[in-house]
Design an enzyme around this catalytic site. Sequence first.
Site, short mmCIF file in Angstrom:
data_model
loop_
_atom_site.label_atom_id
_atom_site.label_comp_id
_atom_site.label_asym_id
_atom_site.label_seq_id
_atom_site.Cartn_x
_atom_site.Cartn_y
_atom_site.Cartn_z
N TYR A 186 0.97 -1.15 -0.07
CA TYR A 186 0.01 0.12 -0.02
C TYR A 186 0.70 1.36 0.04
O TYR A 186 0.44 2.44 -0.12
CB TYR A 186 -0.78 0.00 1.46
CG TYR A 186 -2.24 0.24 0.97
CD1 TYR A 186 -3.23 -0.63 0.74
CD2 TYR A 186 -2.81 1.64 1.12
CE1 TYR A 186 -4.38 -0.43 0.66
CE2 TYR A 186 -4.18 1.89 1.11
CZ TYR A 186 -5.02 0.73 0.73
OH TYR A 186 -6.37 1.04 0.73
N LYS A 200 -0.97 -13.14 5.83
CA LYS A 200 -0.85 -14.43 4.88
C LYS A 200 0.62 -14.85 4.78
O LYS A 200 1.45 -14.61 3.54
CB LYS A 200 -1.06 -13.67 3.42
CG LYS A 200 -1.35 -14.64 2.30
CD LYS A 200 -2.65 -15.63 2.53
CE LYS A 200 -2.58 -16.92 1.58
NZ LYS A 200 -3.63 -17.90 1.43
N ASP A 252 -7.08 -15.49 4.35
CA ASP A 252 -8.28 -16.12 3.51
C ASP A 252 -9.18 -17.08 4.53
O ASP A 252 -10.42 -16.68 4.60
CB ASP A 252 -7.73 -16.97 2.51
CG ASP A 252 -6.67 -17.77 2.80
OD1 ASP A 252 -6.16 -17.90 4.00
OD2 ASP A 252 -6.04 -18.64 1.87
N ASP A 293 -7.45 -3.16 4.75
CA ASP A 293 -8.46 -2.52 3.82
C ASP A 293 -9.58 -3.38 3.43
O ASP A 293 -10.84 -3.14 3.58
CB ASP A 293 -7.70 -2.08 2.54
CG ASP A 293 -8.36 -0.95 1.64
OD1 ASP A 293 -9.56 -0.68 2.06
OD2 ASP A 293 -7.96 -0.81 0.53
O1 LIG Z 1 -7.39 6.43 -0.52
C1 LIG Z 1 -8.16 5.53 -1.17
O2 LIG Z 1 -8.49 6.19 -2.25
C2 LIG Z 1 -8.58 4.54 -0.85
C3 LIG Z 1 -8.27 3.88 0.54
C4 LIG Z 1 -9.06 2.80 1.24
O3 LIG Z 1 -9.96 2.06 0.62
C5 LIG Z 1 -8.94 2.78 2.61
O4 LIG Z 1 -8.21 3.48 3.31
O5 LIG Z 1 -9.92 2.09 3.22
MG LIG Z 2 -10.96 0.80 1.90
#
Ligand SMILES: O=C(O)CCC(=O)C(=O)O
Ligand SMILES: [Mg+2]
Length: 421
Positions: free
Chosen positions: A150, A220, A286, A310
């Site tokens: 991320y 994971k 999972d 997320d």
């Molecule tokens: O920053 C974004 O556009 C998505 C971030 C996201 O989905 C989240 O942090 O839950």
């Molecule tokens: Mg999100």
Amino acid sequence: MSGQKITIENGKLNVPNIPVVPFIEGDGTGPDIWAASQLVFDAAVAKAYNGERKIEWKEVLAGEKAFNQTGEWLPQETLDVFKEYLVGIKGPLTTPVGGGIRSLNVALRQILDLYACVRPVRYFTGVPSPVKKPELTDMVIFRENTEDIYAGIEYLAGTEEADKVKKFLKEEMGVNKIRFPESSSIGIKPVSVEGTERLVRGAIEYAILHNKPSVTLVHKGNIMKFTEGKFKEWGYELAEREYGDKVFTWAQYDRIAAEQGKEAADKAQDEALAAGKILVKDSIADAFLQQILTRPAEYSVIATLNLNGDYISDALAAIVGGIGIAPGANINYVTGHAIFEATHGTAPKYAGLDKVNPGSVILSGALMLEHMGWQEAADLIYKGLETAISKKRVTYDFERLMEGATLLKCSEFGQEIVDNM
Ligand SMILES: O=C(O)CCC(=O)C(=O)O
Ligand SMILES: [Mg+2]
Ligand SMILES: NC(=O)C1=CN([C@@H]2O[C@H](COP(=O)(O)OP(=O)(O)OC[C@H]3O[C@@H](n4cnc5c(N)ncnc54)[C@H](OP(=O)(O)O)[C@@H]3O)[C@@H](O)[C@H]2O)C=CC1
């Protein structure tokens, strides 16, 4: 009297009676949601403290509004204000897919080092849910917020940078298993000891403070051994080293089982839990995603990496009634910096329609009030929201799944919460 800054001393927030709180309205449905939310926050604070306390809102720009007014997506001034005032709140910001700017939401978390994304998931009676017993789901996600895939370290197929990385991997690291090397983009996944430890520490501290029975490390690690697998190991090590008198871990269980057999390990675990210790365990991501549907009562505090967190956030939100009431916070427990925000995004197809559920930002604000120590105001928000739902006076997302409900606009739902405080 004019507003003052929230400050931090020895890890404790000092909150004046009129704190200045910066906010970002957000893109897409953000402006509709913010208008409804601010109404609720101001009403709750006024009612809880008879006008003696009040939030002085300070708008800061980010996203499309910032770009249109300043030519920048995330102006330095916005970052400076969040740094200076410590605690703030934001609406969602758009991130284009595939190209264009990188996420401003992620940038804010990284620049301010808001390492814990804390997303409580609980059921409010009466909310329509796709599962039979949504009340069994009561979890708090601690999602690492600054590392992992991320972090956005990626190289596009066909560029000089991607070729350079692939050449390095091939020639210096002996990597020969990239399936289509010529046309591969490459992403990098950093996961550190420090990043893991501070996140897991935050999760365990939360479990201690709120009397939670367990902390589950979700990873994971069977596949990504040195990143997700180490997250698990470093998490267990931290738990035993810093909280040995307060936790019992599955790593301990495994050691006892290997040395003295399973019966002894079961006994040690039973005794530790009977003595009120918190169970620190783990689950492979999972399997975890199926178990939150089949055995939700077995999970409480969840500590996980950025991308897993997320996905898990939206999945858990769906179980208790959807992303319309899924709040969150991005926190650095050391510096005190915190920005509260919904789990959902900008829902662009509903922008400007005064339609969506403002509940996620409203509940994020309630979390912010709790964080500030203004519990009475937060409680009024919970009461207003719960009563509005029990009267079945709700926005489209709930109305379409409830029998006999009255459809309210975003702004009307905010007013309904205020009327029911
Ligand atoms: O920053 C974004 O556009 C998505 C971030 C996201 O989905 C989240 O942090 O839950
Ligand atoms: Mg999100
Ligand atoms: N922290 C942030 O600021 C975040 C930003 N984003 C960004 O938001 C943009 C849109 O992302 P997308 O993937 O569509 O996800 P969204 O969360 O914005 O929307 C997905 C769906 O969730 C439902 N939804 C979202 N918000 C609400 C709400 N307030 N009330 C009721 N239902 C809601 C809607 O469902 P339905 O269609 O069923 O009505 C909507 O179509 C992207 O640019 C993304 O990067 C995404 C997540 C977090």
